[in-house]
Motif scaffolding. Sequence first.
Motif, short mmCIF file in Angstrom:
data_model
loop_
_atom_site.label_atom_id
_atom_site.label_comp_id
_atom_site.label_asym_id
_atom_site.label_seq_id
_atom_site.Cartn_x
_atom_site.Cartn_y
_atom_site.Cartn_z
N HIS A 128 55.31 43.03 53.22
CA HIS A 128 56.21 43.79 54.05
C HIS A 128 55.82 45.25 54.19
O HIS A 128 56.72 45.75 54.64
CB HIS A 128 57.68 43.59 53.50
N THR A 161 58.13 47.53 67.53
CA THR A 161 59.03 48.37 66.52
C THR A 161 60.30 47.31 66.74
O THR A 161 60.76 46.79 67.71
CB THR A 161 59.29 49.50 66.51
N ILE A 193 64.36 40.39 59.22
CA ILE A 193 63.95 41.66 59.54
C ILE A 193 64.36 42.43 58.31
O ILE A 193 63.82 43.19 57.70
CB ILE A 193 64.05 42.08 60.92
N SER A 204 62.33 43.94 55.27
CA SER A 204 62.24 45.68 55.12
C SER A 204 62.68 45.87 53.76
O SER A 204 61.96 46.91 52.84
CB SER A 204 63.20 46.34 55.99
N HIS A 239 60.21 56.46 50.38
CA HIS A 239 59.80 56.71 51.65
C HIS A 239 60.46 57.82 52.59
O HIS A 239 59.95 58.61 53.36
CB HIS A 239 60.23 55.36 52.65
N ILE A 255 63.06 55.93 56.79
CA ILE A 255 63.34 54.94 57.39
C ILE A 255 64.21 54.78 58.56
O ILE A 255 65.23 55.33 58.33
CB ILE A 255 63.78 53.91 56.16
N SER A 286 64.56 52.28 62.28
CA SER A 286 64.21 50.98 63.32
C SER A 286 62.84 51.31 63.85
O SER A 286 62.19 50.45 64.14
CB SER A 286 65.27 50.55 64.39
N ILE A 330 59.74 50.50 61.31
CA ILE A 330 59.83 48.73 61.01
C ILE A 330 59.02 48.19 62.28
O ILE A 330 59.69 48.03 63.29
CB ILE A 330 61.47 48.19 61.04
N ALA A 364 59.17 41.67 58.83
CA ALA A 364 59.07 43.28 58.92
C ALA A 364 57.63 43.70 58.33
O ALA A 364 57.28 43.06 57.19
CB ALA A 364 60.24 43.58 58.36
N GLN A 365 57.29 44.88 58.58
CA GLN A 365 56.10 45.82 58.20
C GLN A 365 56.83 46.95 58.22
O GLN A 365 56.94 47.63 59.18
CB GLN A 365 55.09 45.45 58.85
N VAL A 366 57.24 47.54 57.09
CA VAL A 366 57.70 48.96 56.88
C VAL A 366 56.16 49.96 57.14
O VAL A 366 55.36 49.69 56.44
CB VAL A 366 58.27 49.13 55.64
#
Length: 208
Positions: free
Chosen positions: A98, A123, A144, A148, A165, A168, A170, A173, A181-183
């Motif tokens: 993720h 996104t 999602i 995340s 991070h 963060i 939307s 993501i 989801a891929q952060v």
Amino acid sequence: SANYSSTMGSQGPARSVATSGDLSVGNSKSFSFDELYEITGGFSRDKLLGEGGFGCVFKGTLGDGREVAVKQLKGGGGQGEREFQAEVEIISRVHHRHLVSLVGYCISEDHRLLVYDFVANDTMHHNLHGRGRPVMDWPTRVKIAAGSARGLAYLHEDCHPRIIHRDIKSSNILLDDNFEAQVADFGLARLAENDVTHVSTRVMGTFG
């Protein structure tokens, strides 16, 4: 579609990272500026995926057919260079299903570029608010959010040293073909000291 082979199923300890000045870290590949210029059509507007305060992101295709997203940071050092170094060092030391997968990087005079796997479904922000987008159902939203959270939990708890991070939202993501989801975008990330148990309350990230 995006290639996640380097991240799927690997949630072990974070790998070590090279010291400052040696950016051949992890599995990331060093690209020449000419290579990235060619695969993005000379950083053509037709290849533009998005742009923001850090610079622009362009779509490209490597010689083996792998689709990538090339992030071209604003040149001339300063914040752009520091952001570049932070992203390369941080993303190269973590691997999780993720978290966005870093393919490589480029340092060429004032140019600083990062190369990521291309993530097919844009996104979360685009899917929620983009014109003409269908309403996202609740099971997908929950999936999602959970993905995340798993990515962030890995950064915050399982990495050594821990990674915060701090930006963060939307638009950071990304969603793959299955809306997993891929952060992304660790440009404002900072490493938390091992003996610090509370996150700093100083305001960071993007307003709005």
